[in-house]
Design a protein around this motif. Structure first.
Motif, PDB file in Angstrom:
ATOM      1  N   VAL A   8       0.872  -1.177   0.000  1.00  0.00           N
ATOM      2  CA  VAL A   8       0.000   0.000   0.000  1.00  0.00           C
ATOM      3  C   VAL A   8       0.910   1.228   0.000  1.00  0.00           C
ATOM      4  CG1 VAL A   8      -1.785   1.254   1.251  1.00  0.00           C
ATOM      5  CG2 VAL A   8      -1.781  -1.255   1.287  1.00  0.00           C
ATOM      6  N   GLY A   9       0.724   2.118  -0.960  1.00  0.00           N
ATOM      7  CA  GLY A   9       1.658   3.235  -1.107  1.00  0.00           C
ATOM      8  C   GLY A   9       2.982   2.718  -1.642  1.00  0.00           C
ATOM      9  N   ILE A  10       4.062   3.001  -0.937  1.00  0.00           N
ATOM     10  CA  ILE A  10       5.374   2.476  -1.315  1.00  0.00           C
ATOM     11  C   ILE A  10       6.105   2.019  -0.063  1.00  0.00           C
ATOM     12  CG2 ILE A  10       6.438   4.779  -1.264  1.00  0.00           C
ATOM     13  CD1 ILE A  10       8.287   3.766  -3.572  1.00  0.00           C
ATOM     14  N   LYS A  11       6.718   0.857  -0.167  1.00  0.00           N
ATOM     15  CA  LYS A  11       7.522   0.301   0.917  1.00  0.00           C
ATOM     16  C   LYS A  11       8.958   0.301   0.414  1.00  0.00           C
ATOM     17  CE  LYS A  11       7.048  -3.453   4.291  1.00  0.00           C
ATOM     18  NZ  LYS A  11       6.339  -4.711   4.625  1.00  0.00           N
ATOM     19  N   PHE A  12       9.781   1.198   0.947  1.00  0.00           N
ATOM     20  CA  PHE A  12      11.100   1.431   0.368  1.00  0.00           C
ATOM     21  C   PHE A  12      11.999   0.196   0.409  1.00  0.00           C
ATOM     22  CE2 PHE A  12       9.938   5.906   1.298  1.00  0.00           C
ATOM     23  CZ  PHE A  12      10.038   6.377  -0.004  1.00  0.00           C
ATOM     24  N   GLU A  13      11.851  -0.638   1.428  1.00  0.00           N
ATOM     25  CA  GLU A  13      12.691  -1.836   1.493  1.00  0.00           C
ATOM     26  C   GLU A  13      12.336  -2.859   0.419  1.00  0.00           C
ATOM     27  OE1 GLU A  13       9.758  -2.235   5.061  1.00  0.00           O
ATOM     28  OE2 GLU A  13      10.673  -0.660   3.838  1.00  0.00           O
ATOM     29  N   GLU A  14      11.202  -2.681  -0.241  1.00  0.00           N
ATOM     30  CA  GLU A  14      10.788  -3.586  -1.315  1.00  0.00           C
ATOM     31  C   GLU A  14      10.850  -2.928  -2.693  1.00  0.00           C
ATOM     32  OE1 GLU A  14       7.568  -6.121   1.426  1.00  0.00           O
ATOM     33  OE2 GLU A  14       6.870  -4.951  -0.273  1.00  0.00           O
TER      34      GLU A  14
END
Length: 321
Positions: free
Chosen positions: A251-257
Motif C-alpha cells: 500500500v503506497g510504497i515500501k522502500f525496502e521492497e
C-alpha cells in the motif's frame, strides 16, 4: 503518517468489503476476518505507518481468499467511467472552441498557470475513486454527479503556482484506476510546460539539461491501485519518459521492497507528485525525499487531521522539507 487507532476498524471494514466482492462463502469470509484480525494484532504498533500495517493485513486477506486482485472488475468500471467523462473534463480544463469541442493546450484561452491548476484539480477530483473506504459512497454515478460541483469549488489547498517552478525532473506517483485517466492529462500538460521552459533555458544556455518526466505505478495489484498494465492500456508510455513501479503490492510504497531505480528517481527528482491517500500515508513523514506535492481528496478522518483540514476537500499541498 503513523497509524491512528481509528484506522483499525476502517481497515477491517475494507477487508470485509473486498472479501464480499469475490465470494459469498460465509465460512471463507469468517476465516479471512479471523486471519486479518490476527495479522492486525501482530503488526499493530503506534510507531508504524498506516500503510505498513495495512500492507500486511491486505496481503493476509489476499492469501486466505486465494485472490490477489479482488478489485479487478471494479477497476475496469472505474476506468470506463473516467473515460466517458473525459471529453467533458477536457472542456473544463482547456475551454471550448468555436465548434463546441474541447480546446487543446495550444489553443486554450486560459493562461498556462490556469490550465495547470485546472488539470491538477481534475486529477484530484478523480481521487474520489476509492472503493471500500468506510463511510464513502464512491459509486460511478455519484462521481459523475459530483465532479462539476467539486470542480467549481476548486482546490482547498492550492500550491500549484509553486509546483510550476519545480518541473525540470518530475516523478509522478499514481494511485487508483479511473483517476489515472486524468493523471494522463496532467502528464500531458507537464510535458508541454517542460518543453516550453526548456526552450527558454536553452535560449540562455545551449547546454541546458533536458527535462524528465517519470511515472511510478504499483508493482502488483493492491486495492484499486493502478499497475503497469493499466498505464500501458492508456498508452502513458507515449507521454512519460519512463515508467517505473514500486516493486510490490505494498500500500503506497515500501522502500525496502522498491527497486533501486525507483528510489534513485525519487531522490533525484525536482518534484515528486504523489497522488492519493496511500502515497500521502507512506510519504508524509519522509525526511529525505522532497519537495513532494500531495494531490488527494480527504476521504478519512485520520488523513484529514494529519493535513489539518476537514473531510471531503481537494488538496494540492507542497511539502518542501
Amino acid at each position: 503518517m503513523k497509524i491512528n487507532p481509528r484506522c483499525t476498524y476502517c481497515l477491517l471494514s475494507r477487508i470485509h468489503y473486498q472479501s464480499n466482492l469475490v465470494t459469498d462463502d460465509a465460512v471463507l469470509i469468517n476465516k479471512v476476518m479471523k486471519e486479518c484480525i490476527s495479522a492486525l494484532n501482530d503488526e499493530y504498533d503506534p510507531s508504524k505507518t498506516s500503510t505498513h500495517i495495512g500492507t500486511a493485513v491486505h496481503r493476509r486477506c489476499f492469501e486466505v481468499l486465494g485472490n490477489h486482485d479482488p478489485y479487478k472488475e471494479v477497476k475496469k468500471i472505474n476506468t470506463q467511467t473516467a473515460l466517458e467523462m473525459l471529453p467533458e473534463v477536457q472542456k473544463m480544463i482547456y475551454g471550448i472552441d468555436g465548434t463546441g469541442k474541447a480546446c487543446t493546450f495550444e489553443n486554450s484561452p486560459f493562461p498556462i498557470e490556469e490550465i495547470f491548476e485546472k488539470v491538477i484539480l481534475a486529477a484530484v477530483i478523480g481521487n474520489y475513486f476509492d472503493f471500500g473506504v468506510m463511510g464513502i459512497d464512491a459509486s460511478d454515478e455519484e462521481f459523475k454527479l459530483k465532479f462539476h460541483s467539486y470542480f467549481e469549488k476548486g482546490l482547498d489547498i492550492n500550491d500549484t503556482k509553486k509546483m510550476m517552478t519545480m518541473l525540470s525532473k518530475v516523478v509522478y506517483m499514481t494511485d487508483n484506476c479511473g483517476e489515472i485517466v486524468y493523471d494522463r492529462e496532467v502528464l500531458k500538460v507537464i510535458k508541454k510546460i517542460q518543453q516550453m521552459q526548456h526552450a527558454q533555458e536553452k535560449a540562455v544556455n545551449p547546454n541546458a539539461i533536458p527535462p524528465e518526466l517519470i511515472l511510478i505505478v504499483r508493482g502488483a495489484p493492491i486495492l484499486t491501485d493502478a499497475v503497469l498494465e493499466d498505464a500501458e492500456n492508456l498508452q502513458m508510455e507515449a507521454i512519460a519518459d519512463k515508467i517505473l513501479t514500486t516493486g510490490t503490492n505494498a500500500v503506497g510504497i515500501k522502500f525496502e521492497e522498491a527497486p533501486e531505480e525507483t528510489i534513485t528517481a525519487m531522490k533525484e527528482a525536482s518534484l515528486i507528485i504523489a497522488k492519493g491517500m496511500a502515497n500521502f500515508e507512506s510519504l508524509s513523514d519522509e525526511k529525505e525525499m522532497y519537495p513532494i506535492a500531495f494531490l488527494l481528496r480527504t476521504k478519512c478522518e485520520s488523513v484529514a487531521e494529519a493535513i489539518g483540514v476537514e473531510m471531503g476537500v481537494s488538496i494540492a499541498k507542497l511539502k518542501t522539507e
